[in-house]
Design an enzyme around this catalytic site. Structure first.
Site, mmCIF file in Angstrom:
data_model
loop_
_atom_site.group_PDB
_atom_site.id
_atom_site.type_symbol
_atom_site.label_atom_id
_atom_site.label_comp_id
_atom_site.label_asym_id
_atom_site.label_seq_id
_atom_site.Cartn_x
_atom_site.Cartn_y
_atom_site.Cartn_z
ATOM 1 N N LYS A 124 0.313 -1.266 0.172
ATOM 2 C CA LYS A 124 -0.187 0.064 -0.093
ATOM 3 C C LYS A 124 0.696 1.295 -0.117
ATOM 4 O O LYS A 124 1.085 2.602 -0.514
ATOM 5 C CB LYS A 124 -0.701 0.052 1.440
ATOM 6 C CG LYS A 124 -1.338 -1.018 1.634
ATOM 7 C CD LYS A 124 -3.089 -0.460 2.285
ATOM 8 C CE LYS A 124 -2.359 -0.665 3.491
ATOM 9 N NZ LYS A 124 -1.759 -1.825 3.852
ATOM 10 N N ARG B 202 -9.051 0.748 9.697
ATOM 11 C CA ARG B 202 -8.842 -0.437 9.724
ATOM 12 C C ARG B 202 -9.213 -1.129 10.192
ATOM 13 O O ARG B 202 -9.287 -2.128 10.669
ATOM 14 C CB ARG B 202 -6.889 -0.139 10.214
ATOM 15 C CG ARG B 202 -6.184 -0.456 9.660
ATOM 16 C CD ARG B 202 -4.996 -0.676 10.724
ATOM 17 N NE ARG B 202 -3.145 -1.292 9.913
ATOM 18 C CZ ARG B 202 -2.596 -1.016 9.361
ATOM 19 N NH1 ARG B 202 -2.222 0.415 9.079
ATOM 20 N NH2 ARG B 202 -1.440 -1.434 9.074
ATOM 21 N N ARG C 47 12.556 -7.300 4.207
ATOM 22 C CA ARG C 47 12.154 -5.700 4.463
ATOM 23 C C ARG C 47 13.368 -5.463 4.960
ATOM 24 O O ARG C 47 13.651 -5.703 6.925
ATOM 25 C CB ARG C 47 10.378 -5.310 4.675
ATOM 26 C CG ARG C 47 10.275 -3.586 4.626
ATOM 27 C CD ARG C 47 8.603 -3.664 4.173
ATOM 28 N NE ARG C 47 8.497 -3.784 6.043
ATOM 29 C CZ ARG C 47 6.719 -2.835 6.176
ATOM 30 N NH1 ARG C 47 5.817 -2.408 4.780
ATOM 31 N NH2 ARG C 47 6.272 -2.983 6.945
ATOM 32 N N ARG D 185 12.042 -3.934 11.051
ATOM 33 C CA ARG D 185 11.759 -3.449 11.725
ATOM 34 C C ARG D 185 10.230 -4.386 13.486
ATOM 35 O O ARG D 185 10.260 -5.534 12.964
ATOM 36 C CB ARG D 185 10.292 -2.572 10.667
ATOM 37 C CG ARG D 185 9.953 -1.579 10.894
ATOM 38 C CD ARG D 185 8.448 -1.018 10.151
ATOM 39 N NE ARG D 185 7.282 -1.483 10.298
ATOM 40 C CZ ARG D 185 6.593 -1.358 9.426
ATOM 41 N NH1 ARG D 185 6.425 -0.821 8.353
ATOM 42 N NH2 ARG D 185 5.017 -1.789 9.704
ATOM 43 N N ARG E 273 -0.348 -9.497 12.642
ATOM 44 C CA ARG E 273 -0.531 -8.960 11.965
ATOM 45 C C ARG E 273 -2.329 -9.285 11.116
ATOM 46 O O ARG E 273 -2.651 -8.801 10.842
ATOM 47 C CB ARG E 273 0.394 -7.973 12.114
ATOM 48 C CG ARG E 273 1.182 -6.900 12.585
ATOM 49 C CD ARG E 273 2.235 -6.415 12.029
ATOM 50 N NE ARG E 273 2.025 -5.871 10.551
ATOM 51 C CZ ARG E 273 3.355 -5.381 10.301
ATOM 52 N NH1 ARG E 273 4.654 -5.945 10.558
ATOM 53 N NH2 ARG E 273 3.212 -3.803 9.088
HETATM 54 P P1 AMP Z 1 1.797 0.109 9.419
HETATM 55 O O1 AMP Z 1 3.077 0.962 8.928
HETATM 56 O O2 AMP Z 1 -0.226 1.336 8.693
HETATM 57 O O3 AMP Z 1 1.751 -1.476 8.874
HETATM 58 O O4 AMP Z 1 1.088 0.706 10.676
HETATM 59 C C1 AMP Z 1 1.962 0.555 11.791
HETATM 60 C C2 AMP Z 1 0.959 -0.299 12.861
HETATM 61 O O5 AMP Z 1 0.615 1.132 13.419
HETATM 62 C C3 AMP Z 1 -0.076 -0.792 13.277
HETATM 63 O O6 AMP Z 1 0.492 -2.658 13.058
HETATM 64 C C4 AMP Z 1 -0.639 -0.502 13.594
HETATM 65 O O7 AMP Z 1 -0.790 -1.539 15.329
HETATM 66 C C5 AMP Z 1 -0.869 0.193 13.821
HETATM 67 N N1 AMP Z 1 -2.230 1.571 12.958
HETATM 68 C C6 AMP Z 1 -1.435 2.154 11.715
HETATM 69 N N2 AMP Z 1 -2.893 2.164 11.278
HETATM 70 C C7 AMP Z 1 -3.526 2.170 12.422
HETATM 71 C C8 AMP Z 1 -5.160 2.290 12.417
HETATM 72 N N3 AMP Z 1 -5.878 2.694 11.431
HETATM 73 N N4 AMP Z 1 -5.805 2.068 13.605
HETATM 74 C C9 AMP Z 1 -5.025 0.973 14.344
HETATM 75 N N5 AMP Z 1 -3.849 0.973 14.547
HETATM 76 C C10 AMP Z 1 -3.466 1.591 13.543
#
Ligand code: AMP
Length: 210
Positions: free
Chosen positions: A13, A88, A123, A156, A167
């Protein structure tokens, strides 16, 4: 144009958000990036979010909704934006609707879980500027050194194998129902993620323009 990119963690994404951002000249907003920055700066919201993020769980809706609301109120969002990683959960999508935000299209980037597991294990991200690389598909020129800023590239914490499985589970339970939510609104388009990023990008742009 207001767009949402939907997809499992590691579906690409973020990369597609950058592609759309430069094609349509609208900002890409990643709640994950905003939260990581908050964790780094040890802000109140960062301290609250940290343990959820590291264990692969979702940060509580009210925290993320607040962040998003502030971000889209900024000037650069006047002509539209791309949301990467928000909403989400169904309550987050409902919150967007309640804010009166009109979403034009929701693009789902579909990649099977097994492919995602392989992708995320390779990654690497720069601990200084956050640029993303992959040991096989997008390696740094010099091992473990960011091409952009010279910072060190690392795994990460939430890309560790067990956390990736957690996840993905969270994605299927809490986020995948959004496909139905937006399908019913007639806004969902699905793009199948290709091995070549440029191929996925072509499909994404075509889906938006259709
Ligand atoms: P991402 O980089 O988008 O995978 O986000 C990393 C982490 O941030 C996720 O695994 C969640 O813990 C948190 N996170 C990001 N966006 C959201 C969201 N819209 N709602 C809840 N947690 C989020």
């Amino acid at each position: 144009m207001n767009l949402i990119l939907l997809g499992a963690p590691g579906a690409g994404k973020g990369t597609q958000a950058e592609v759309i951002c430069s094609a349509l000249k609208i900002p890409a907003i990643s709640t994950g990036n905003i939260l990581r920055e908050a964790v780094k700066n040890e802000t109140k919201c960062g301290l609250e979010a940290k343990s959820y993020m590291e264990s692969g769980q979702l940060v509580p809706d009210e925290v993320v909704i607040g962040i998003l609301k502030d971000r889209i109120a900024q000037d650069d969002c006047k002509n539209g934006f791309i949301l990467d990683g928000f909403p989400r959960t169904v309550p987050q999508a409902e919150a967007l609707d309640k804010m009166g935000v009109n979403i034009d299209k929701v693009v789902e980037i579909f990649v099977p879980d097994e492919t995602i597991k392989k992708r995320l294990s390779g990654r690497r991200v720069c601990e200084k500027c956050g640029n993303s690389y992959h040991v096989d598909f997008k390696p740094t020129k010099v091992d473990s050194v960011c091409d952009a800023c010279g910072g060190k590239t690392v795994i990460r914490k939430d890309d560790e194998p067990q956390t990736v499985s957690d996840r993905l589970k969270v994605y299927h339970e809490k986020t995948a129902p959004l496909k139905d939510y937006y399908e019913k609104q007639g806004k969902l388009v699905t793009v199948v993620g290709q091995e070549e990023v440029s191929e996925t990008s072509k499909l994404t742009l075509a889906a938006i323009e259709a």
